[in-house]
Scaffold this active site. Structure first.
Site, short mmCIF file in Angstrom:
data_model
loop_
_atom_site.label_atom_id
_atom_site.label_comp_id
_atom_site.label_asym_id
_atom_site.label_seq_id
_atom_site.Cartn_x
_atom_site.Cartn_y
_atom_site.Cartn_z
N HIS A 259 0.84 -1.20 0.00
CA HIS A 259 0.00 0.00 0.00
C HIS A 259 0.88 1.26 0.00
CE1 HIS A 259 -3.74 2.23 1.11
NE2 HIS A 259 -2.85 3.07 1.63
N GLU A 260 1.80 1.33 0.95
CA GLU A 260 2.65 2.53 1.05
C GLU A 260 3.59 2.64 -0.15
OE1 GLU A 260 1.58 4.57 3.01
OE2 GLU A 260 0.40 3.27 4.33
N HIS A 263 1.83 4.60 -2.77
CA HIS A 263 1.91 6.05 -2.50
C HIS A 263 3.29 6.58 -2.88
CE1 HIS A 263 -1.95 6.70 -0.60
NE2 HIS A 263 -1.73 5.84 0.36
N GLU A 289 -4.72 7.55 -3.29
CA GLU A 289 -5.19 6.28 -2.73
C GLU A 289 -5.42 5.25 -3.84
OE1 GLU A 289 -4.91 6.01 0.36
OE2 GLU A 289 -6.02 4.19 0.89
ZN ZN Z 1 -3.21 5.18 1.71
#
Ligand code: ZN
Length: 497
Positions: A259-260, A263, A289
């Site tokens: 997830h990170e 980003h 996101e």
């Molecule tokens: Zn996030």
């Protein structure tokens, strides 16, 4: 010199200084979460407030407005930079300094009150702090009297130019599509392959590092550290910081890392020409996101990923996965099971957690929901959407920190990002028809390149609407994401785990 170029050059120099101060503030925050001994909290709060104040003062200074007017009048160049600067400046100047300070202070005291209330699982002592945050946000909304609906002013901080009506339409269609999927897929746990207390942290770290290296992390430009609440922060060109957390009894570290990474990859891919300007950054919270969710879910829960990743998982945890197959893990990471806590929710039920929060925020700011009645409203919707009884406030209304910090308008961006990730994934698969096979070979290059070209490099040069229209081929639409889930749920043995 009083030429157009000199106004623009001076403006850019001032904006670069502001951008530097912002990243310094970010570095202080990163250090606080990752490295600082707890005793430094008070001094750090003062340091961060000082940097934030300097940043705000340097940006809202009259000189910036003058330079901006001169640059706009004198040059047709850098139209996108000037438009974004104008927007940011107009917004920043609307908010009186006293209100800014009160919001910052209320966020800090709200956070502290929430920490205690959450630990005691008791909403009552927290209620006055929440009420205060709602009251301050109403004052904030009043700074934007031209918006058609109060919630528009909150949403605009995260989704520039998006109106509440659009968010309501998209999230309503998402919710109505998810409810039958959850009802059809949910069942009793069948396979505990990813639960239990035998995921040694050192082995997890090794596995996570193997995965991150393969998807595109290198030591030259990236760092991975541990934080209680994982996040990604980019300090500037060539310096992307990811964090994750390791629990001994699950593999959530993999998913928070992916997830990170999504980003971080976004920020790392922004055109270097935009560095140290207001254009260096993600264009909106939802688009940001969409990148994290795409790597976490579309990639990290795909069969292609696990065909590549399973031997590495087996090597990291040989006892645990002896005699198992990639299909076992693939099935387990795609299990659908309604649960009370948003951050550990599965891919399918996650959107319902967001719909619930969004609807309650609307009721707080546009309806007649009083903060005191929030727990009951929360529990009612949890029953309606997830079919679950909330046993206590810690597993209900107190589970997230956002409202304690006065963050309203943020939650919908999680689900809007998921919706965008579904649209992008459909386009990517059309453009790279053998993507699945490539992932199975550990070849993540074509995916990275597609995202860099269509999404990352633009920074804030396009508006979010323009970016989504170009990259995803149309306006926000939950259908591609729902189709992706329907195909996954229909395509294999019941995804129950
Ligand atoms: Zn996030």
């Amino acid at each position: 010199m009083t030429t157009a170029q000199s106004a623009l050059t001076q403006l850019k120099a001032r904006l670069a200084e502001v951008a530097d101060l912002e990243r310094v503030g970010m570095l202080l925050a990163w250090d606080q979460e990752v490295a600082m001994p707890r005793g430094g909290a008070e001094a750090r709060a003062q340091q961060r407030a000082s940097v934030e104040r300097l940043c705000h003062e340097r940006f809202t200074d009259d000189r910036v407005g003058e330079l901006l007017d001169a640059a706009v009048a004198e040059t047709p160049l850098d139209e996108d930079l000037l438009a974004v600067t104008r927007r940011d400046l107009d917004k920043a100047r609307r908010i009186p300094g006293d209100l800014v300070a009160e919001l910052v202070h209320a966020a800090a005291t709200g956070h502290e009150a929430w920490t205690k209330a959450h630990a005691a699982s008791d909403f009552t002592p927290f209620e006055p702090f929440l009420r205060r945050n709602v009251e301050l946000r109403r004052q904030y909304i009043a700074c934007f009297p031209e918006v058609p609906r109060p919630y528009d002013a909150l949403l605009d901080d995260f989704e520039p130019q998006m109106r509440t009506e659009q968010a309501q339409d998209v999230l309503g269609r998402l919710r109505d599509g998810l409810i039958p999927l959850v009802e059809a897929a949910a069942g009793p746990p069948a396979d505990a392959i990813l639960q239990g207390s035998s995921f040694p942290v050192d082995a997890q770290r090794g596995f996570v590092e193997t995965v991150l290296r393969q998807v595109g992390v290198d030591d030259e430009r990236w760092r991975l550290d541990v934080a209680v609440h994982p996040f990604a922060a980019t300090m500037g060109l060539g310096d992307v910081r990811l964090t994750t957390r390791y629990a001994p009894d699950d593999l959530d570290s993999l998913y928070s890392s992916l997830h990170e990474f999504g980003h971080g990859l976004y920020e790392a891919g922004i055109d270097p020409a935009l560095a140290r300007s207001p254009l260096q950054g993600g264009v909106s919270s939802a688009v940001h996101e969409s990148q994290s969710r795409l790597w976490e879910n579309m990639v990290g829960r795909s069969s292609g990923f696990w065909r590549w990743g399973f031997p590495h998982l087996q090597a990291a945890f040989p006892d645990r996965f002896a005699g198992r197959t990639w299909q076992d893990v693939h099935r387990a990471v795609n299990a659908v099971r309604p649960s009370l806590i948003r951050v550990t929710a599965d891919e399918v039920t996650y959107g319902l957690h967001i719909a619930l929060r969004f609807e309650l925020e609307l009721a707080l700011f546009e309806g007649d929901l009083d903060p005191a009645d929030l727990p009951e409203a929360w529990n009612e919707r949890t029953r309606a959407y997830l079919g679950l009884e909330v046993p206590d406030d810690a597993h209900g209304v107190l589970q997230d920190v956002h409202w304690a910090e006065g963050l309203f308008g943020y939650f919908p961006t999680y689900a809007l990002g998921t919706v965008i990730s579904g649209q992008l994934w459909a386009r990517i698969n059309a453009d790279v028809p053998d993507l699945e096979e490539r992932l199975a070979r550990g070849d993540f290059g074509p995916l990275r390149e597609w995202l860099a070209e269509r999404v990352h490099r633009h920074g804030r040069r396009l508006t979010p609407t323009e970016l989504v229209a170009r990259a995803a081929g149309g306006p926000l639409d939950p259908e591609p994401y729902l189709d992706y889930l329907r195909a996954k749920l229909a395509g294999s043995a019941p995804l129950v785990g």
